[in-house]
Design an enzyme around this catalytic site. Structure first.
Site, PDB file in Angstrom:
ATOM      1  CG  HIS A   1       7.392  -3.850   9.273  1.00 57.04           C
ATOM      2  ND1 HIS A   1       6.689  -4.153   9.250  1.00 57.04           N
ATOM      3  CD2 HIS A   1       8.270  -5.327   9.659  1.00 57.04           C
ATOM      4  CE1 HIS A   1       5.991  -4.414   9.608  1.00 57.04           C
ATOM      5  NE2 HIS A   1       6.444  -5.457  10.837  1.00 57.04           N
ATOM      6  CG  PHE A   2      11.601  -6.453   2.904  1.00 54.51           C
ATOM      7  CD1 PHE A   2      12.528  -6.018   4.081  1.00 54.51           C
ATOM      8  CD2 PHE A   2      11.323  -7.387   1.868  1.00 54.51           C
ATOM      9  CE1 PHE A   2      13.357  -7.046   4.567  1.00 54.51           C
ATOM     10  CE2 PHE A   2      12.549  -9.140   2.336  1.00 54.51           C
ATOM     11  CZ  PHE A   2      13.262  -7.859   3.265  1.00 54.51           C
ATOM     12  NE  ARG A   3       9.840   0.488   6.587  1.00 59.75           N
ATOM     13  CZ  ARG A   3       8.943   0.271   8.105  1.00 59.75           C
ATOM     14  NH1 ARG A   3       7.623   0.474   8.461  1.00 59.75           N
ATOM     15  NH2 ARG A   3       9.619   0.367   8.783  1.00 59.75           N
TER      16      ARG A   3
ATOM     17  CG  ASN B   1       3.238  -2.094   8.781  1.00 56.28           C
ATOM     18  OD1 ASN B   1       3.522  -3.655   8.516  1.00 56.28           O
ATOM     19  ND2 ASN B   1       3.807  -1.141   9.731  1.00 56.28           N
TER      20      ASN B   1
ATOM     21  CG  HIS C   1       1.766  -5.096  17.116  1.00 57.40           C
ATOM     22  ND1 HIS C   1       3.664  -4.773  16.517  1.00 57.40           N
ATOM     23  CD2 HIS C   1       2.717  -4.160  18.873  1.00 57.40           C
ATOM     24  CE1 HIS C   1       3.896  -4.011  17.409  1.00 57.40           C
ATOM     25  NE2 HIS C   1       3.034  -3.759  18.786  1.00 57.40           N
TER      26      HIS C   1
ATOM     27  CG  HIS D   1       6.647  -8.894  17.210  1.00 59.18           C
ATOM     28  ND1 HIS D   1       6.431  -8.286  17.987  1.00 59.18           N
ATOM     29  CD2 HIS D   1       6.544  -7.446  16.593  1.00 59.18           C
ATOM     30  CE1 HIS D   1       5.222  -7.815  17.297  1.00 59.18           C
ATOM     31  NE2 HIS D   1       5.649  -7.296  16.854  1.00 59.18           N
TER      32      HIS D   1
ATOM     33  CG  ASP E   1       8.868  -5.804  13.922  1.00 55.09           C
ATOM     34  OD1 ASP E   1       8.553  -6.006  12.601  1.00 55.09           O
ATOM     35  OD2 ASP E   1       9.557  -5.169  14.713  1.00 55.09           O
TER      36      ASP E   1
ATOM     37  CG  HIS F   1      11.732   3.590  10.209  1.00 56.36           C
ATOM     38  ND1 HIS F   1      11.008   4.243   9.294  1.00 56.36           N
ATOM     39  CD2 HIS F   1      11.496   2.977  11.338  1.00 56.36           C
ATOM     40  CE1 HIS F   1       9.518   3.372  10.062  1.00 56.36           C
ATOM     41  NE2 HIS F   1      10.387   2.785  11.142  1.00 56.36           N
TER      42      HIS F   1
END
Length: 437
Positions: free
Chosen positions: A61-63, A93, A175, A229, A302, A306
């Site tokens: 998740h590289f945001r 996401n 997920h 996962h 995964d 943050h």
């Protein structure tokens, strides 16, 4: 930049064996393997080092877009390169979530401009975007959140789930946490002041129920399914019972067989909070055994960063997720040094298998004609994971203070050195991974 080079005297990690040989690369592809091959481009003396196919991380998740204060496609790919990862698959996401062809095209353009390693993307499923899911070009798969996690994507309606599985041929990655179980558990629990409640809120039954639902739909519609996962012994035992002919694969994250509760909650607090959660040693040991047995097919991280400020909030406000793309290979190399697994197994779990599962063209093995995505590792190199000395933008790790033996020292993407002895060449650009349908 020159995409031709020669690697001399390396120990090549090949399927089933390790072989000392030289490798030449021309125009970003492996041109020859053997002895006495002529020099091309830069010549690298790899004496004492092992050459693995570049690591593929099939879940990050590289945001970007929407939360690039935590990570973006440039900083995340730099962290990947430092960890020996030459290709990644990024999740949808984002803010807003990537659920249309136009949004996917925009994200691919960002990656082309910013990513120092190769990239591929999942398309996010909603209750209303089935046509977009099936029409989008060259993505690795469809991502379904069966339980609420980070972001706004959630598909828990059984009718919608069945419609997605029944229509189309693209791989579906889930997920697997059942939303109804999560809500029931939430209603039963009274005290939400302690992060240790997290693993009870998102308990083993939530994972197993969702996994069983997804497997049933996969078998019913003969749809390729990847369970993201995996975290429980219960799911491993269930997957061992599947019929011989199925189209189901799964992955495990290093944290789920390395970090265990309640110890990690006591040491790390909300830094250890992720979805699905960390579990007890019984589950960690079962996951490792299932990986060794071939029940689990590959390793992913995964990687879900943050900031420390965001994580340093009370439980209930702190977001779930932790970084990992930079340390995954080192964690496995350390296990090689402890005789828990072999280099050939690491190369299979972290490169060949994800390339095969996602039908990546030119990836996953050291072979003539393959893309020259390679990583040289020093099995004798010892380093301590240290907050503040990482490439991920959030610059912390749940493994802070852990000494690991075995680290990547040079990462090569399409024949170009992107990481060497601690430094990332931020001018290199990766390419979009091509996926066969």
């Amino acid at each position: 930049m020159n995409a031709s080079l020669t690697i001399r005297n390396a120990e090549l990690v090949l399927p089933g064996r390790i072989e000392r040989a030289d490798v030449s690369v021309i125009n970003g592809r492996i041109y020859a393997i053997g002895y006495g091959i002529p020099d091309v481009g830069d010549v690298i003396n790899a004496e004492g080092l092992y050459l693995l196919p570049g690591i593929i991380d099939p879940q990050v998740h590289f945001r970007e877009p929407g939360a690039d204060h935590k990570e973006d496609l440039h900083s995340g790919s730099c962290a990947a390169a430092a960890g020996g990862v030459t290709s990644y698959l990024d999740m949808p996401n984002n803010v807003p979530p990537v659920i249309t062809r136009q949004q996917m095209a925009e994200k691919k353009q960002l990656a082309a401009e910013k990513s120092v390693v190769n990239y591929g993307f999942f398309m996010g499923a909603t209750s209303e975007n089935l046509d977009e899911l099936n029409a989008v070009e060259n993505v690795c798969g469809i991502k379904i959140f069966m339980g609420s996690s980070t972001g706004d994507l959630l598909v828990d309606n059984p009718v919608v789930l069945e419609r997605i599985f029944a229509n189309g041929s693209r791989l579906i990655a889930v997920h697997a946490e059942d939303e109804s179980v999560l809500q029931t558990n939430k209603d039963l629990l009274n005290d939400f002041s302690d992060v240790r409640i997290h693993s009870r809120l998102r308990d083993e039954s939530a994972a197993l129920r969702a996994t069983k639902i997804a497997v049933r739909l996969s078998l019913q519609y003969q749809r390729r399914l990847h369970i993201l996962h995996l975290t429980t012994e219960d799911e491993c035992d269930f997957l061992r019972t599947l019929p011989r002919e199925h189209r189901i694969s799964t992955e495990v994250c290093p944290q789920h067989f390395t970090l265990t509760v309640p110890e990690c909650y006591q040491k790390l607090g909300t830094l250890a909070q992720m979805n699905p959660p960390l579990r007890t040693k019984r589950h960690a040991d079962a996951l490792w055994q299932a990986l060794k047995d071939g029940i689990i097919d590959c390793i992913a991280t995964d990687h879900a960063p943050h900031t420390l400020a965001e994580k340093d909030q009370p439980y209930g406000k702190a977001p779930s997720g932790m970084p990992g793309v930079e340390t995954s290979l080192a964690l496995l190399l350390d296990r090689v040094n402890r005789n828990d697994c072999t280099l050939q197994e690491v190369a299979f779990w972290m490169s060949e298998s994800p390339a095969k599962l996602y039908r990546m063209k030119g990836k996953g093995r050291i072979e003539v004609g393959q893309d020259a995505d390679l990583v040289l590792v020093d099995l004798t190199l010892k380093k301590t994971v240290t907050n503040g000395e990482l490439n991920t933008r959030v610059n912390w790790s749940p493994y802070h203070g852990m000494e690991l033996r075995g680290w990547p020292v040079r990462t090569i993407v399409n024949g170009q050195t992107v990481f060497l002895n601690g430094e990332v060449d931020e001018s290199v650009r990766g390419r979009e991974i091509c996926f066969a349908r």
